[in-house]
Design a protein around this motif. Structure first.
Motif, PDB file in Angstrom:
ATOM      1  N   GLY A  95      10.278  19.318  -9.729  1.00 27.89           N
ATOM      2  CA  GLY A  95      10.760  18.189  -8.941  1.00 27.89           C
ATOM      3  C   GLY A  95      11.352  18.548  -7.599  1.00 27.89           C
ATOM      4  O   GLY A  95      11.354  17.730  -6.676  1.00 27.89           O
ATOM      5  N   GLY A 218       4.638   9.717 -18.716  1.00 33.56           N
ATOM      6  CA  GLY A 218       5.832  10.374 -18.212  1.00 33.56           C
ATOM      7  C   GLY A 218       7.084   9.645 -18.639  1.00 33.56           C
ATOM      8  O   GLY A 218       7.032   8.517 -19.150  1.00 33.56           O
ATOM      9  N   ASP A 219       8.213  10.294 -18.445  1.00 32.47           N
ATOM     10  CA  ASP A 219       9.528   9.734 -18.740  1.00 32.47           C
ATOM     11  C   ASP A 219      10.282   9.560 -17.433  1.00 32.47           C
ATOM     12  O   ASP A 219      10.448  10.524 -16.674  1.00 32.47           O
ATOM     13  CB  ASP A 219      10.311  10.640 -19.686  1.00 32.47           C
ATOM     14  CG  ASP A 219       9.625  10.804 -21.032  1.00 32.47           C
ATOM     15  OD1 ASP A 219       9.233   9.773 -21.602  1.00 32.47           O
ATOM     16  OD2 ASP A 219       9.481  11.946 -21.511  1.00 32.47           O
ATOM     17  N   ASP A 220      10.739   8.330 -17.161  1.00 27.41           N
ATOM     18  CA  ASP A 220      11.462   8.008 -15.939  1.00 27.41           C
ATOM     19  C   ASP A 220      12.954   7.931 -16.260  1.00 27.41           C
ATOM     20  O   ASP A 220      13.369   7.200 -17.154  1.00 27.41           O
ATOM     21  CB  ASP A 220      10.965   6.665 -15.389  1.00 27.41           C
ATOM     22  CG  ASP A 220      11.637   6.287 -14.085  1.00 27.41           C
ATOM     23  OD1 ASP A 220      12.345   7.133 -13.514  1.00 27.41           O
ATOM     24  OD2 ASP A 220      11.460   5.141 -13.627  1.00 27.41           O
ATOM     25  N   TYR A 221      13.758   8.710 -15.512  1.00 21.31           N
ATOM     26  CA  TYR A 221      15.192   8.759 -15.766  1.00 21.31           C
ATOM     27  C   TYR A 221      15.987   7.985 -14.713  1.00 21.31           C
ATOM     28  O   TYR A 221      17.185   8.205 -14.550  1.00 21.31           O
ATOM     29  CB  TYR A 221      15.661  10.211 -15.832  1.00 21.31           C
ATOM     30  CG  TYR A 221      15.096  10.927 -17.036  1.00 21.31           C
ATOM     31  CD1 TYR A 221      15.724  10.849 -18.267  1.00 21.31           C
ATOM     32  CD2 TYR A 221      13.900  11.638 -16.952  1.00 21.31           C
ATOM     33  CE1 TYR A 221      15.189  11.476 -19.383  1.00 21.31           C
ATOM     34  CE2 TYR A 221      13.359  12.271 -18.058  1.00 21.31           C
ATOM     35  CZ  TYR A 221      14.009  12.185 -19.260  1.00 21.31           C
ATOM     36  OH  TYR A 221      13.463  12.811 -20.368  1.00 21.31           O
ATOM     37  N   SER A 222      15.318   7.070 -14.021  1.00 28.33           N
ATOM     38  CA  SER A 222      16.028   6.168 -13.118  1.00 28.33           C
ATOM     39  C   SER A 222      16.878   5.198 -13.929  1.00 28.33           C
ATOM     40  O   SER A 222      16.576   4.887 -15.077  1.00 28.33           O
ATOM     41  CB  SER A 222      15.040   5.398 -12.247  1.00 28.33           C
ATOM     42  OG  SER A 222      14.242   6.284 -11.487  1.00 28.33           O
ATOM     43  N   TYR A 239      11.654  12.466 -13.032  1.00 25.35           N
ATOM     44  CA  TYR A 239      10.452  12.021 -13.737  1.00 25.35           C
ATOM     45  C   TYR A 239       9.792  13.237 -14.363  1.00 25.35           C
ATOM     46  O   TYR A 239       9.586  14.257 -13.687  1.00 25.35           O
ATOM     47  CB  TYR A 239       9.487  11.332 -12.773  1.00 25.35           C
ATOM     48  CG  TYR A 239       8.188  10.891 -13.417  1.00 25.35           C
ATOM     49  CD1 TYR A 239       8.091   9.648 -14.028  1.00 25.35           C
ATOM     50  CD2 TYR A 239       7.065  11.721 -13.413  1.00 25.35           C
ATOM     51  CE1 TYR A 239       6.908   9.233 -14.624  1.00 25.35           C
ATOM     52  CE2 TYR A 239       5.876  11.314 -14.004  1.00 25.35           C
ATOM     53  CZ  TYR A 239       5.805  10.069 -14.607  1.00 25.35           C
ATOM     54  OH  TYR A 239       4.637   9.673 -15.207  1.00 25.35           O
ATOM     55  N   ASN A 240       9.480  13.153 -15.648  1.00 25.42           N
ATOM     56  CA  ASN A 240       8.847  14.254 -16.359  1.00 25.42           C
ATOM     57  C   ASN A 240       7.482  13.831 -16.874  1.00 25.42           C
ATOM     58  O   ASN A 240       7.332  12.736 -17.427  1.00 25.42           O
ATOM     59  CB  ASN A 240       9.707  14.699 -17.546  1.00 25.42           C
ATOM     60  CG  ASN A 240      11.027  15.293 -17.121  1.00 25.42           C
ATOM     61  OD1 ASN A 240      11.190  15.668 -15.963  1.00 25.42           O
ATOM     62  ND2 ASN A 240      11.967  15.382 -18.038  1.00 25.42           N
ATOM     63  N   ASP A 241       6.504  14.713 -16.706  1.00 25.74           N
ATOM     64  CA  ASP A 241       5.180  14.466 -17.278  1.00 25.74           C
ATOM     65  C   ASP A 241       5.227  14.548 -18.798  1.00 25.74           C
ATOM     66  O   ASP A 241       6.089  15.223 -19.382  1.00 25.74           O
ATOM     67  CB  ASP A 241       4.167  15.478 -16.752  1.00 25.74           C
ATOM     68  CG  ASP A 241       3.757  15.206 -15.324  1.00 25.74           C
ATOM     69  OD1 ASP A 241       3.750  14.029 -14.933  1.00 25.74           O
ATOM     70  OD2 ASP A 241       3.453  16.175 -14.601  1.00 25.74           O
ATOM     71  N   SER A 310      11.209  18.743 -14.591  1.00 23.03           N
ATOM     72  CA  SER A 310      11.319  18.312 -13.196  1.00 23.03           C
ATOM     73  C   SER A 310      12.626  18.794 -12.574  1.00 23.03           C
ATOM     74  O   SER A 310      12.853  18.606 -11.417  1.00 23.03           O
ATOM     75  CB  SER A 310      11.235  16.796 -13.109  1.00 23.03           C
ATOM     76  OG  SER A 310      12.319  16.174 -13.770  1.00 23.03           O
TER      77      SER A 310
END
Length: 310
Positions: A95, A218-222, A239-241, A310
């Protein structure tokens, strides 16, 4: 399906040792001054650690004698901003991007066999890789255009949409020279800014045939929050794939593959769902230990779940 094991590193935070970096553009270091134990840092002042290659920002005034690398005792006094520019290529996360005008270039002497290289977070026009042996000279050279050709994007996208570029790639087939130097170079025309998130040199192993019906995402950490009046507050996050894939493999290789995954448990690896990692199946991250079903004496099946870093 290919698993890439990164070249071993003794550095606690970086995927390559300091001694392995022979030449780099941008150079090793930081725009921030080196940390000095005798200096009294004020709130917001920055410093760079040449030991860990991380940049820090002081979280208080009268900040003296508190080594920012000592996270166990002084994490409340220093905010870790990230790795220095060139070391963002090797900080085991995709990231934070290394950036430089015109080109990013790094020459590595890993001291081990490197037969594959993966790159993530690229923003460039061309990639080139050269392998040079101290005795035989140049033994490998490749160059690849990272701008999507018209045949992939279509005339409408070519004329009216932003230029599509390859963001991540896996290059295999490098000659197995244990003492060679490997030069990776990303370029862009007109001194445009070139960026890259991670370079992963290592050894590639074919572990089976990925089957269709795999899952990418993916995983969004917003974070988004609403107060009692419905007014929103939004904070963008990482953001992680994500990759979930089934594979078919010969039963006689099941135990060896199980041992291979056990040897890299808890360590970042690269997994390509098929040989080139197309269709979003190229992920750099941590893998849950696969479950292998021995269907019969001829072939078996396994499931692999990857979460990116990320």
């Amino acid at each position: 399906m290919i698993l890439l094991r990164p070249t071993p590193s003794q550095h606690p935070y970086m995927s390559v040792d300091d001694s392995a970096i022979i030449h780099a553009v941008p150079p090793v270091g930081s725009q921030h001054p080196n940390y000095q134990s005798g200096k009294n840092y004020v709130l917001g002042e920055t410093a760079y650690s040449p030991v860990t290659h991380f940049e820090y920002e002081s979280l208080q005034n009268n900040n003296q004698g508190n080594n920012p690398d000592d996270r166990a005792n002084h994490s409340d006094k220093w905010l870790r901003l990230g790795a220095g520019n060139i070391h963002r290529l090797f900080d085991r996360r995709t990231g934070q991007l290394c950036s430089h005008s015109g080109e990013i270039s790094v020459t590595l002497r890993p001291g081990a066999i490197v037969d594959a290289i993966a790159l993530f977070g690229m923003e460039a026009s061309q990639l080139s890789i050269t392998v040079t042996d101290p005795i035989e000279g140049e033994v490998y050279s490749m160059a690849q255009n990272l701008v999507a050709p018209l045949s992939q994007s279509g005339m409408w996208h070519w004329l009216f949409e932003p230029v599509r570029r390859t963001k991540k790639i896996l290059i295999t087939g490098l000659p197995a020279y244990g003492t060679a130097e490997v030069t990776i170079r990303l370029t862009a025309p007109n001194d445009s800014t070139v960026k890259c998130g991670e370079i992963v040199p290592g050894r590639a192993t074919v572990i089976g045939d990925g089957e269709w019906d795999f899952t990418i995402g993916g995983d969004d950490y917003s974070v988004m929050e609403f107060d009692s009046f419905g007014v929103s507050e939004y904070a963008p996050g990482g953001y992680n794939d994500y990759l979930d894939i089934d594979a078919r493999l010969p039963t006689h290789s099941a135990e060896a593959i199980k041992e291979l995954f056990a040897s890299v448990r808890g360590q970042p690896i690269v997994l390509a769902g098929e040989d080139t990692g197309r269709y979003g199946t190229l992920v750099y991250g941590l893998c849950q230990q696969p479950r292998i079903k021995l269907r019969n004496s001829k072939f078996s099946k396994m499931n692999i779940e990857m979460r990116g870093l990320s």
